[in-house]
Design an enzyme around this catalytic site. Structure first.
Site, mmCIF file in Angstrom:
data_model
loop_
_atom_site.group_PDB
_atom_site.id
_atom_site.type_symbol
_atom_site.label_atom_id
_atom_site.label_comp_id
_atom_site.label_asym_id
_atom_site.label_seq_id
_atom_site.Cartn_x
_atom_site.Cartn_y
_atom_site.Cartn_z
ATOM 1 N N CYS A 114 23.140 48.972 39.612
ATOM 2 C CA CYS A 114 21.925 48.348 39.461
ATOM 3 C C CYS A 114 21.314 48.536 37.964
ATOM 4 C CB CYS A 114 20.966 48.396 40.574
ATOM 5 S SG CYS A 114 21.565 47.577 42.172
ATOM 6 N N ARG A 170 26.087 47.954 34.753
ATOM 7 C CA ARG A 170 25.460 48.639 35.929
ATOM 8 C C ARG A 170 25.646 47.948 37.188
ATOM 9 N NH1 ARG A 170 22.666 53.161 34.228
ATOM 10 N NH2 ARG A 170 21.825 53.217 36.443
ATOM 11 N N TRP A 181 23.898 45.122 41.879
ATOM 12 C CA TRP A 181 25.197 45.525 42.409
ATOM 13 C C TRP A 181 25.259 45.920 43.676
ATOM 14 C CZ3 TRP A 181 28.306 49.263 44.776
ATOM 15 C CH2 TRP A 181 29.637 49.165 44.418
ATOM 16 N N ASN A 200 16.426 50.301 42.139
ATOM 17 C CA ASN A 200 17.803 50.859 41.840
ATOM 18 C C ASN A 200 17.984 52.130 42.876
ATOM 19 O OD1 ASN A 200 19.411 52.440 39.184
ATOM 20 N ND2 ASN A 200 20.366 51.904 41.066
ATOM 21 N N GLY A 201 19.173 52.122 43.710
ATOM 22 C CA GLY A 201 19.104 53.306 44.479
ATOM 23 C C GLY A 201 19.352 52.655 45.901
ATOM 24 N N GLU A 203 46.073 57.406 37.208
ATOM 25 C CA GLU A 203 44.867 56.679 36.380
ATOM 26 C C GLU A 203 45.470 55.281 36.015
ATOM 27 O OE1 GLU A 203 41.912 56.981 35.635
ATOM 28 O OE2 GLU A 203 41.849 56.008 33.882
ATOM 29 N N LYS A 259 43.506 51.830 37.092
ATOM 30 C CA LYS A 259 42.951 50.854 35.854
ATOM 31 C C LYS A 259 43.540 49.499 36.352
ATOM 32 C CE LYS A 259 40.731 52.647 34.291
ATOM 33 N NZ LYS A 259 40.002 53.722 33.881
ATOM 34 N N GLU A 297 42.017 48.136 39.665
ATOM 35 C CA GLU A 297 40.360 47.941 39.492
ATOM 36 C C GLU A 297 39.996 46.541 38.571
ATOM 37 O OE1 GLU A 297 37.774 50.602 37.190
ATOM 38 O OE2 GLU A 297 39.580 51.457 36.489
ATOM 39 N N HIS A 342 60.117 60.492 50.538
ATOM 40 C CA HIS A 342 59.655 60.981 51.868
ATOM 41 C C HIS A 342 58.828 59.880 52.515
ATOM 42 C CE1 HIS A 342 60.848 64.986 50.830
ATOM 43 N NE2 HIS A 342 60.613 65.045 49.866
ATOM 44 N N LYS A 367 29.726 50.500 36.554
ATOM 45 C CA LYS A 367 29.921 51.478 35.647
ATOM 46 C C LYS A 367 29.219 52.774 36.085
ATOM 47 C CE LYS A 367 31.519 52.928 31.703
ATOM 48 N NZ LYS A 367 32.974 53.139 31.808
HETATM 49 C C1 F6R Z 1 37.212 53.843 36.556
HETATM 50 C C2 F6R Z 1 36.013 54.231 36.484
HETATM 51 C C3 F6R Z 1 35.445 54.985 37.636
HETATM 52 C C4 F6R Z 1 34.625 56.280 36.922
HETATM 53 C C5 F6R Z 1 33.772 56.859 38.241
HETATM 54 C C6 F6R Z 1 33.040 58.052 37.710
HETATM 55 O O1 F6R Z 1 37.763 53.128 35.307
HETATM 56 O O2 F6R Z 1 35.386 54.160 35.421
HETATM 57 O O3 F6R Z 1 36.380 55.483 38.444
HETATM 58 O O4 F6R Z 1 35.315 57.235 36.490
HETATM 59 O O5 F6R Z 1 32.952 56.033 39.041
HETATM 60 O O6 F6R Z 1 32.164 57.674 36.682
HETATM 61 P P1 F6R Z 1 31.678 58.962 35.688
HETATM 62 O O7 F6R Z 1 32.551 59.343 34.805
HETATM 63 O O8 F6R Z 1 30.486 58.103 34.917
HETATM 64 O O9 F6R Z 1 30.995 60.093 36.745
#
Ligand code: F6R
Length: 568
Positions: free
Chosen positions: A2, A27, A74, A100-101, A449, A453, A456, A472, A563
């Site tokens: 948010c 956000r 969000w 926000n929160g 990772e 990627k 998501e 396994h 984000k």
């Molecule tokens: C994936 C992604 C998330 C962040 C996670 C932590 O692409 O961006 O998995 O890595 O939410 O975010 P930060 O690094 O801002 O603590």
């Protein structure tokens, strides 16, 4: 998670608010709204969907008001509908606010004060409470209500009886104020008003602010307080060449690495912080947690035990932390709620590795290493992940008294990106129903990772598995609809990897190998092993982005992910 934006000044608010929301869309972007005061009347416009939807109607509206608050959402409580979008009025339309929160006790408060709300969101309870508080003074009402709220909040409020003021309150969720002569801006992220202001104020937990035309006043629960202005630390700005921010950010990796490496010279005294430690915890979430996993590989020469922890787990676990334990928190945004909660729990040496100066995690930690990846706006983290790995490489060199080979690294990344083409592979991937990423040792981190990627931003069913672990149990899901990417950068493990490939293909699965050795499907450069974590993720970042676009999605704005995850 948010975004809040606000403006009070001499200009028409609506364009400025929309521009602010566009900058904050990373956000959250499932609905958006604004409240603007025009002729002492508060007018709300809201839309479900992206800020674009709100912009279409708002810019057509006649509204010359110069004070307003805005929000991009969000969803946490309730569907992403127009009714649930912020701003929210109380039922008597005395108060309007954006939040926000998460208000954790909103159901208890609803019962206690016998309040009926019109939406499904927790936020509305704040508006209702403010509306029924007995105090005459709006600041006192706000202080009273804040005592009742449990959870996290950044709130911007307009009271009907005081239409030339915006009130703010903050606990855990970020909130900043910038001023440029007659124009005052409010935002969840100072970057969103950076083009207007040279410096800004940061609200701390428990702070309140009252903003009127040309005047900002700060308070805590007892008295008026004075705050220092913070200067923007020059972040690297990049040119945009692609339609999608994520693509831009992948190709900005070499520059982000260079800037981060240059800036690291400011943090060399961190070396002594590693003296006399009894153990290290590396803590983060999502992609940042994957950096922790590689961090352990980079720092494994140290003679102390190193543990890697997912922040949402660590915050509720029991750990033997002493005053000599070093906890390192990795967070691109510096605002992730789970990671921040872990910092608060650790009464020991604390070091933040973040990309955002003045963020909550940098304030909460005793030491900080700041990266210079530049503003990462695409939700999926790419260049920041590379810079997090770089920081661990630089720390390794610093602690070993070795010179890092930065130019070789950057040249290798640049050269590789210039030749990298994942288009055909991305199209072929669409023929499969399941995708799997596998690897051994550090390569398994790249596999994790890569899987994150891809899932998501393309919503594909994909998992990561250590290569040797397949047999396994997980092999059971491999069939002719399964595509497996194996990351294989260690010569000594190649024969084992080929056995795993046979096992996959015997079940009808397709296995493609990414390797720095000749003759495999995805070519990685032949370079020193410390660089490979940073380089081997690049083809899979690009793959994820291509697949998302091929499937008709916008990789910059994936569903169900924000984000900056500022709520638990
Ligand atoms: C994936 C992604 C998330 C962040 C996670 C932590 O692409 O961006 O998995 O890595 O939410 O975010 P930060 O690094 O801002 O603590």
């Amino acid at each position: 998670m948010c975004g809040i934006f606000g403006y009070i000044g001499k200009k028409e608010a609506k364009n400025i608010l929309i521009e602010g929301l566009e900058s904050l869309e990373y956000r959250g972007y499932d609905s958006a709204g604004v409240a603007i005061v025009e002729d002492d009347e508060i007018k709300i416009t809201k839309r479900a969907g992206k800020v674009e939807e709100l912009k279409k109607v708002l810019l057509k509206n006649e509204n010359s008001g110069t004070l307003g608050i805005a929000h991009t959402r969000w969803a946490t409580h309730g569907l992403p509908t127009e009714n649930n979008a912020h701003p929210h009025f109380d039922s008597k339309k005395n108060v309007v606010l954006v939040h926000n929160g998460i208000i954790e006790n909103y159901l208890e408060l609803k019962n206690e004060f016998k309040i009926k709300t019109a939406s499904q969101v927790d936020t509305e309870i704040i508006a209702e409470l403010l509306s029924i508080m007995p105090e005459d003074d709006n600041l006192e009402k706000l202080k009273h209500v804040s005592k009742l709220l449990k959870g996290s909040y950044a709130i911007a409020i307009i009271f009907k009886n005081e239409p030339d003021a915006i009130y703010l309150a903050k606990k855990e969720s970020p909130l900043m104020i910038g001023q440029d002569n007659d124009d005052i801006f409010i935002s969840s992220d100072a970057n969103a008003f950076k083009k207007y202001c040279k410096s800004f104020y940061i609200l701390n937990n428990g702070d309140f602010a009252k903003i009127t035309y040309n005047n900002i006043e700060f308070f805590n629960k007892n008295k008026k307080i004075y705050k220092k202005l913070n200067k923007f630390i020059n972040t690297f700005s990049f040119q945009s060449n692609n339609k999608y921010i994520m693509l831009d950010e992948i190709f900005q990796t070499p520059d982000a690495l260079r800037e981060t490496a240059n800036y690291f010279s400011n943090f060399k005294d961190i070396k002594s912080y590693f003296n006399n430690i009894d153990k290290i915890y590396l803590i983060g979430c999502g992609t940042a947690y994957h950096s922790c996993l590689y961090g352990k590989h980079y720092l494994n020469f140290l003679k102390v035990p190193i543990f890697t922890e997912i922040a949402s787990e660590f915050r509720y676990g029991d750990y033997k932390i002493t005053k000599n334990t070093l906890c390192i928190f990795i967070s691109q945004s510096g605002e992730t709620a789970d990671t921040l909660a872990c910092v608060k729990k650790c009464k020991c040496k604390t070091l933040a590795i973040t990309n955002v100066p003045n963020s909550s995690i940098t304030f909460a930690c005793k030491k900080t290493i700041l990266m210079k990846a530049g503003w990462e706006r695409a939700v999926a983290s790419t260049k920041a992940y590379s810079c997090q790995l770089l920081i661990f490489y630089l720390l390794r060199c610093l602690l070993l008294d070795k010179q890092p080979h930065i130019s070789s690294l950057i040249n290798a990344v640049k050269k590789y990106l210039a030749t990298l083409n994942m288009e055909t592979l991305s199209k072929n991937l669409l023929n499969y129903e399941k995708v799997m990423f596998i690897g051994r040792q550090g390569d398994f981190v790249t596999a994790k990772e890569s899987a994150l990627k891809l899932k998501e931003i393309s919503y594909l069913n994909c998992i990561a598995c250590p290569s040797g672990e397949l047999k396994h149990g997980t092999l059971a899901i491999v069939d002719n609809k399964t595509l497996v990417f194996m990351i294989a950068t260690q010569k000594k493990l190649m024969s084992k990897n080929l056995l795993t490939k046979d096992e996959i293909e015997a079940r009808g699965g397709k296995c493609l190998i990414a390797s720095c050795f000749e003759g495999y499907d995805i070519k990685l450069p032949h370079t020193q092993s410390n660089f490979l974590p940073i380089i081997s993720i690049l083809p899979f970042q690009l793959l994820a982005c291509n697949v998302s676009i091929l499937k008709g999605y916008n990789p910059d704005k994936p569903r169900n992910l924000s984000k900056s995850v500022t709520v638990e």
